[in-house]
Design a protein around this motif. Structure first.
Motif, PDB file in Angstrom:
ATOM      1  N   PHE A  11       0.834  -1.202   0.000  1.00 35.52           N
ATOM      2  CA  PHE A  11       0.000   0.000   0.000  1.00 35.52           C
ATOM      3  C   PHE A  11       0.870   1.253   0.000  1.00 35.52           C
ATOM      4  CE2 PHE A  11      -2.632   3.322   1.852  1.00 35.52           C
ATOM      5  CZ  PHE A  11      -3.841   3.135   1.188  1.00 35.52           C
ATOM      6  N   ALA A  12       1.840   1.297   0.908  1.00 38.87           N
ATOM      7  CA  ALA A  12       2.770   2.430   0.984  1.00 38.87           C
ATOM      8  C   ALA A  12       4.187   1.886   1.014  1.00 38.87           C
ATOM      9  CB  ALA A  12       2.497   3.265   2.228  1.00 38.87           C
ATOM     10  N   THR A  13       5.086   2.501   0.261  1.00 37.87           N
ATOM     11  CA  THR A  13       6.443   1.968   0.142  1.00 37.87           C
ATOM     12  C   THR A  13       7.331   2.325   1.327  1.00 37.87           C
ATOM     13  OG1 THR A  13       7.058   3.901  -1.178  1.00 37.87           O
ATOM     14  CG2 THR A  13       6.377   1.909  -2.367  1.00 37.87           C
ATOM     15  N   HIS A  14       6.903   3.290   2.153  1.00 36.44           N
ATOM     16  CA  HIS A  14       7.639   3.547   3.391  1.00 36.44           C
ATOM     17  C   HIS A  14       6.737   4.257   4.398  1.00 36.44           C
ATOM     18  CE1 HIS A  14       8.354   7.232   1.023  1.00 36.44           C
ATOM     19  NE2 HIS A  14       8.480   7.876   2.189  1.00 36.44           N
ATOM     20  N   VAL A  15       7.097   4.072   5.672  1.00 32.47           N
ATOM     21  CA  VAL A  15       6.326   4.633   6.775  1.00 32.47           C
ATOM     22  C   VAL A  15       7.223   5.622   7.510  1.00 32.47           C
ATOM     23  CG1 VAL A  15       5.011   4.116   8.872  1.00 32.47           C
ATOM     24  CG2 VAL A  15       5.061   2.454   6.986  1.00 32.47           C
TER      25      VAL A  15
ATOM     26  N   ALA B   9       6.581  14.137  12.517  1.00 35.49           N
ATOM     27  CA  ALA B   9       7.005  14.968  13.651  1.00 35.49           C
ATOM     28  C   ALA B   9       8.522  14.951  13.829  1.00 35.49           C
ATOM     29  CB  ALA B   9       6.318  14.504  14.930  1.00 35.49           C
ATOM     30  N   CYS B  10       9.113  13.740  13.817  1.00 35.12           N
ATOM     31  CA  CYS B  10      10.560  13.635  14.052  1.00 35.12           C
ATOM     32  C   CYS B  10      11.341  13.153  12.844  1.00 35.12           C
ATOM     33  CB  CYS B  10      10.839  12.726  15.248  1.00 35.12           C
ATOM     34  SG  CYS B  10      10.487  10.972  14.935  1.00 35.12           S
ATOM     35  N   GLY B  11      10.646  12.706  11.790  1.00 32.30           N
ATOM     36  CA  GLY B  11      11.329  12.256  10.578  1.00 32.30           C
ATOM     37  C   GLY B  11      11.747  10.803  10.587  1.00 32.30           C
ATOM     38  N   TYR B  12      11.444  10.069  11.664  1.00 33.56           N
ATOM     39  CA  TYR B  12      11.847   8.658  11.772  1.00 33.56           C
ATOM     40  C   TYR B  12      11.196   7.827  10.662  1.00 33.56           C
ATOM     41  CZ  TYR B  12      12.170   3.911  13.708  1.00 33.56           C
ATOM     42  OH  TYR B  12      12.401   2.575  13.887  1.00 33.56           O
ATOM     43  N   VAL B  13      11.991   6.965  10.005  1.00 36.12           N
ATOM     44  CA  VAL B  13      11.496   6.052   8.967  1.00 36.12           C
ATOM     45  C   VAL B  13      11.584   4.628   9.504  1.00 36.12           C
ATOM     46  CG1 VAL B  13      11.825   5.161   6.634  1.00 36.12           C
ATOM     47  CG2 VAL B  13      12.191   7.581   7.098  1.00 36.12           C
ATOM     48  N   LEU B  14      10.511   3.902   9.380  1.00 36.00           N
ATOM     49  CA  LEU B  14      10.471   2.521   9.874  1.00 36.00           C
ATOM     50  C   LEU B  14      11.314   1.636   8.955  1.00 36.00           C
ATOM     51  CD1 LEU B  14       8.986   1.282  12.304  1.00 36.00           C
ATOM     52  CD2 LEU B  14       7.253   0.459  10.699  1.00 36.00           C
ATOM     53  N   MET B  15      12.379   1.062   9.504  1.00 36.24           N
ATOM     54  CA  MET B  15      13.326   0.263   8.721  1.00 36.24           C
ATOM     55  C   MET B  15      13.294  -1.194   9.153  1.00 36.24           C
ATOM     56  SD  MET B  15      14.760   2.655   6.834  1.00 36.24           S
ATOM     57  CE  MET B  15      16.321   2.022   6.235  1.00 36.24           C
ATOM     58  N   CYS B  16      13.690  -2.082   8.226  1.00 36.64           N
ATOM     59  CA  CYS B  16      13.850  -3.490   8.576  1.00 36.64           C
ATOM     60  C   CYS B  16      15.074  -3.627   9.476  1.00 36.64           C
ATOM     61  CB  CYS B  16      14.024  -4.339   7.319  1.00 36.64           C
ATOM     62  SG  CYS B  16      14.421  -6.072   7.649  1.00 36.64           S
TER      63      CYS B  16
ATOM     64  N   ALA C 145       1.459   4.778  16.023  1.00 36.29           N
ATOM     65  CA  ALA C 145       2.206   5.933  16.518  1.00 36.29           C
ATOM     66  C   ALA C 145       3.674   5.717  16.199  1.00 36.29           C
ATOM     67  CB  ALA C 145       2.006   6.106  18.020  1.00 36.29           C
ATOM     68  N   CYS C 146       4.453   6.775  16.212  1.00 35.01           N
ATOM     69  CA  CYS C 146       5.880   6.693  15.892  1.00 35.01           C
ATOM     70  C   CYS C 146       6.609   5.888  16.964  1.00 35.01           C
ATOM     71  CB  CYS C 146       6.462   8.094  15.806  1.00 35.01           C
ATOM     72  SG  CYS C 146       8.250   8.104  15.565  1.00 35.01           S
ATOM     73  N   PRO C 147       7.338   4.846  16.618  1.00 34.39           N
ATOM     74  CA  PRO C 147       8.085   4.067  17.612  1.00 34.39           C
ATOM     75  C   PRO C 147       9.182   4.875  18.297  1.00 34.39           C
ATOM     76  CG  PRO C 147       7.883   2.872  15.536  1.00 34.39           C
ATOM     77  CD  PRO C 147       7.451   4.276  15.272  1.00 34.39           C
ATOM     78  N   GLU C 148       9.602   5.991  17.667  1.00 35.29           N
ATOM     79  CA  GLU C 148      10.708   6.780  18.198  1.00 35.29           C
ATOM     80  C   GLU C 148      10.226   7.862  19.167  1.00 35.29           C
ATOM     81  OE1 GLU C 148      14.957   7.496  18.184  1.00 35.29           O
ATOM     82  OE2 GLU C 148      13.703   5.864  17.412  1.00 35.29           O
ATOM     83  N   CYS C 149       9.226   8.665  18.745  1.00 40.69           N
ATOM     84  CA  CYS C 149       8.781   9.796  19.581  1.00 40.69           C
ATOM     85  C   CYS C 149       7.346   9.654  20.071  1.00 40.69           C
ATOM     86  CB  CYS C 149       8.948  11.110  18.826  1.00 40.69           C
ATOM     87  SG  CYS C 149       7.762  11.313  17.457  1.00 40.69           S
TER      88      CYS C 149
ATOM     89  N   ILE D  83       1.955   9.742  12.100  1.00 43.46           N
ATOM     90  CA  ILE D  83       2.617   8.737  11.268  1.00 43.46           C
ATOM     91  C   ILE D  83       2.062   8.842   9.850  1.00 43.46           C
ATOM     92  CG2 ILE D  83       1.025   6.789  11.608  1.00 43.46           C
ATOM     93  CD1 ILE D  83       4.772   6.468  12.081  1.00 43.46           C
ATOM     94  N   ARG D  84       2.937   8.789   8.860  1.00 38.96           N
ATOM     95  CA  ARG D  84       2.524   8.924   7.468  1.00 38.96           C
ATOM     96  C   ARG D  84       2.921   7.679   6.683  1.00 38.96           C
ATOM     97  NH1 ARG D  84       4.992  14.143   4.916  1.00 38.96           N
ATOM     98  NH2 ARG D  84       3.814  13.283   3.157  1.00 38.96           N
ATOM     99  N   PHE D  85       1.981   7.229   5.868  1.00 42.40           N
ATOM    100  CA  PHE D  85       2.244   6.089   4.989  1.00 42.40           C
ATOM    101  C   PHE D  85       2.442   6.658   3.586  1.00 42.40           C
ATOM    102  CE2 PHE D  85      -0.220   4.505   8.549  1.00 42.40           C
ATOM    103  CZ  PHE D  85       0.507   3.381   8.937  1.00 42.40           C
ATOM    104  N   SER D  86       3.698   6.755   3.171  1.00 46.44           N
ATOM    105  CA  SER D  86       4.049   7.453   1.930  1.00 46.44           C
ATOM    106  C   SER D  86       4.444   6.471   0.834  1.00 46.44           C
ATOM    107  CB  SER D  86       5.197   8.432   2.190  1.00 46.44           C
ATOM    108  OG  SER D  86       4.880   9.297   3.259  1.00 46.44           O
ATOM    109  N   GLY D  87       4.471   6.999  -0.376  1.00 45.64           N
ATOM    110  CA  GLY D  87       4.806   6.145  -1.507  1.00 45.64           C
ATOM    111  C   GLY D  87       3.597   5.322  -1.922  1.00 45.64           C
ATOM    112  N   VAL D  88       3.639   4.801  -3.132  1.00 46.55           N
ATOM    113  CA  VAL D  88       2.471   4.107  -3.681  1.00 46.55           C
ATOM    114  C   VAL D  88       2.856   2.721  -4.168  1.00 46.55           C
ATOM    115  CG1 VAL D  88       0.652   4.186  -5.424  1.00 46.55           C
ATOM    116  CG2 VAL D  88       1.460   6.300  -4.374  1.00 46.55           C
TER     117      VAL D  88
END
Length: 758
Positions: free
Chosen positions: A455-459, A463-470, A500-504, A509-514
């Motif tokens: 659905f989204a290629t990255h999360v 607020a803090c810019g954190y990207v959910l990574m493997c 919610a953001c795991p960092e802050c 939280i935004r689900f970006s990319g298609v």
């Protein structure tokens, strides 16, 4: 080896007695020590062992039993150090002599142990005898004085065996034919008249489905010329490589079929390779409507089904074998032609050892079997195109669509223009939206391509810019809304989608990319009355999913088909009047020298899915790089123009197809270890190259971090070796790998002719 002529310890005279000769089997192990080893063939096994069979042999001081493949039987002087073969595993060879030679070539070319190659050539289901069971069989024992004092039932048993093929029958077949019980058979065994043996029979038979016969199509002049060239090559009984460069819809498949009809009339068999499992159902239907015996080999078969198909092919009854990459190893005993459709596809490359490319293996098998190889594509790989320029392949052009139909108009949509920004309310631009609406209004069907799953290629947290990574790959996780999970498409790591953001801990939280899942949601929201189906690796999980999807689309029950590149090739649906490429840039800017080639191929191939019917077709390509020569060439359907621009770039940097490339990837749990060993191996490569006295004959690039530096919990560094001398490159790699024999904390991969540079 002990010298046959030895001095006698007692007489001091030379022993002149003739050396004793024995039969010796040369074997390689299924796994374990590399190299060829000799084992003595006991008298009880003489005549029962042949190359291509598996045997069980003792290994090492402990004499533990291991599985080995027999390569050759020869006679040589006896050696007391030779050990005897312990057992025979297979009743008959699992591979033909030609396949055995092919496996030996693969081991040498792909720098892989021969045992590992044979494990790939022979499917596990065949080695494990899937779908079979042990059943008592009976044959007549040699009787010098005939068969005295037989009862009527016993006489019927003997008569049945004398008339049976090979004078052997299973217990059930023999009791049924002779009209007796097993007690009669047991009595004949006790009297020494019958011999009872256990043998395997298959309890499931291969699917030999035939479809209503389709009429032979009339070829146009260009198709007829192509067919005659292939028929001439078949008639010579020699190897010949042929590349059919035909635009989409030019009738390449009909040329293949009529060429195979010619081969079958000569009592030969053909192998047809297709790149994707998604193409197999449609291809199989075409062939089963023209041939009586069509076997299928692909990964969606059960073990029993695949093993049954393998045995059926080996029996020589099959006329055509259709399958994906591994079908090149089909044990056809009367092979007369190999056809490889969509030869440019990267799925023909295997990414696990042995890392073979089916195109090169097919070429080598055709040379060994002395038969023609036909490659076909609307967008040939530059490797095959370059071979036509070097005279290694015969080029056949099919520049026009059958029936006089024109190629569809292809129009780029520049996503950089402000009118295509957020005002478009999604990834479908206004122009593409209007075209979809018009196609549906006119009763046409639509294909939408987006080569991104999920659905989204990255999360990301706004607020803090954190990207959910493997955590194992350091790659952005993809959000799948249907699963409510985030997934890594490389290692399979998954976790619940965060709220919610795991960092802050922010809720921003935004689900970006298609990805295709989000595209599907947008299509359904924009066109609620239209029937829509998504095809990607997430939605097509079952064996029947592909067949069902294509059947519904062919029947017109699906109006909009969207998905990844599996819908971009080989499909023929006359009612498709619009194709939309949602984002043509998904692969264009990858750190890979083939990025432009893949983008051109993807756009051109999906464009070819439309305009095959009487209503014509239109292709809209959404891109941020409309001026790029790969996009411009695809818009013009101009492969030769693309190749004319791309090949000089490859030549300037010494990349394939101008030279050969071997990639060595070194991995470790600690980055410093991977980097240190990579540096050590690179120095070894450079030193070995300088010692050859030909420092300019090859080029060592790296070491450097791989584009995907951390994958599956390990840090990765890679080194590339480029050059035109294949034997020199292999020698350099072997020398470099000797350094790694001391490495305990690192692993490595040798990829010959890599197609994935990430």
């Amino acid at each position: 080896m002990r010298n046959v002529k030895q001095l006698s310890l007692f007489s001091g005279l030379e022993d002149t007695s003739p050396a004793k000769h024995v039969l010796v089997a040369k074997v390689v192990f299924e796994s374990g020590p590399e190299g060829v080893f000799d084992y003595r063939v006991p008298k009880t096994f003489v005549g029962r062992i042949a190359p291509g069979q598996r045997i069980r042999v003792p290994l090492g001081k402990s004499n533990r039993f291991v599985v080995a493949y027999c390569l050759e039987i020869c006679e040589q002087a006896d050696n007391p150090q030779l050990k005897d073969i312990a057992a025979i595993i297979d009743e008959a060879p699992l591979v033909t002599s030609a396949l055995l030679r092919l496996a030996q070539w693969m081991a040498e070319y792909y720098l892989c142990p021969l045992g590992t190659v044979l494990e790939t050539v022979i499917p596990a289901c065949v080695r494990n005898q899937a779908g079979t069971r042990l059943v008592p069989h009976y044959r007549l024992a040699p009787c010098s004085d005939g068969f005295p004092s037989l009862t009527e039932k016993q006489a019927r048993v003997v008569a049945a065996l004398l008339e049976a093929p090979g004078q052997r029958l299973s217990r059930d077949a023999l009791t049924r034919t002779a009209g007796c019980t097993t007690a009669v058979l047991d009595n004949l065994v006790k009297r020494g008249i019958l011999v009872k043996e256990m043998a395997r029979i298959r309890h499931s038979q291969p699917d030999a489905t035939t479809l209503p016969r389709q009429e032979r199509l009339i070829l146009n002049n260009q198709q007829q010329e192509a067919l005659e060239i292939i028929q001439e090559a078949v008639s010579t009984g020699e190897y010949r490589g042929i590349l059919i460069y035909g635009v989409t819809g030019s009738g390449k498949t009909e040329v293949y079929i009529q060429a195979i009809e010619y081969v079958v009339k000569k009592g030969k068999q053909a192998i047809v390779l297709v790149p994707e499992i998604s193409l197999t159902p449609q291809t199989v239907e075409r062939f089963r409507s023209r041939f009586d015996y069509v076997a299928v080999l692909h990964s969606h078969l059960t073990d029993a089904e695949r093993a049954a198909q393998w045995d059926w092919i080996a029996s020589g009854q099959v006329q055509v074998v259709v399958g994906a990459r591994s079908a090149i190893f089909a044990p056809a005993p009367h092979l007369g032609l190999i056809v490889m459709d969509e030869e440019h596809e990267t799925s023909f490359k295997q990414e696990a050892a042995p890392r073979y490319h089916a195109r090169d293996v097919a070429l080598r098998r055709a040379q060994i079997e002395q038969i023609p190889l036909v490659l076909g594509s609307a967008t040939p790989s530059l490797e095959s195109w370059y071979r036509t320029q070097q005279g290694e392949l015969t080029l056949i052009r099919l520049p026009e669509r059958i029936g006089g139909r024109t190629l569809p108009a292809v129009k780029p949509i520049d996503l950089r223009q402000p009118k295509h920004s957020r005002a478009s309310r999604g990834v479908i631009t206004r122009q593409l939206h209007a075209a979809i609406h018009e196609a549906l209004e006119n009763g046409g069907q639509v294909i939408l391509l987006l080569n991104r799953r999920g659905f989204a290629t990255h999360v990301q947290c706004s607020a803090c810019g954190y990207v959910l990574m493997c955590p194992d790959c350091e790659i952005a996780l993809t959000h799948h809304r249907s699963f409510s999970k985030v997934l890594c498409h490389y290692c399979g790591h998954e976790a619940p989608s965060p709220k919610a953001c795991p960092e802050c801990q922010s809720a921003a939280i935004r689900f970006s990319g298609v990805g295709t899942e989000r595209l599907e949601a947008e299509v359904k929201a924009r066109f609620p009355e239209a029937t829509c189906l998504r095809m990607d690796a997430d939605s097509m999980r079952s064996r029947e999913a592909y067949e069902r999807a294509f059947r519904l689309f062919r029947e017109g029950k699906i109006q909009i088909l969207l998905g990844t590149q599996m819908i971009a090739k080989g499909l023929d649906f006359p009612n498709v009047t619009l194709v939309g490429v949602v984002n043509a840039d998904t692969a264009l800017h990858f750190p890979d020298f083939r990025a432009a080639e893949r983008t051109f191929q993807m756009v051109t191939q999906v464009a070819g899915r439309t305009g095959r019917g009487p209503h014509g077709g239109l292709v809209l390509v959404q891109t941020f790089s409309p001026e790029h020569f790969a996009i411009q060439s695809a818009v013009r359907h101009d492969f030769e123009g693309f190749a004319a621009q791309e090949l000089p770039i490859r030549m300037a940097f010494g990349y394939p197809p101008i030279s050969r490339l071997v990639r060595l990837i070194i991995s470790a749990e600690k980055e410093l270890e991977a980097a240190g060993w990579a540096e050590r191996v690179a120095r070894s490569f450079s030193k070995s190259l300088s010692q050859t006295g030909r420092p300019d004959a090859a080029r060592v690039v790296g070491p450097a971090p791989a584009p995907l530096m951390k994958l599956r919990g390990k840090y990765r560094y890679h080194i590339q070796i480029l050059g035109k001398d294949e034997s020199l490159i292999r020698m350099l790699v072997r020398c470099g790998l000797q350094c790694l024999e001391e490495a305990r904390q690192v692993s490595w991969v040798v990829d010959v002719d890599p197609v994935d540079m990430l």
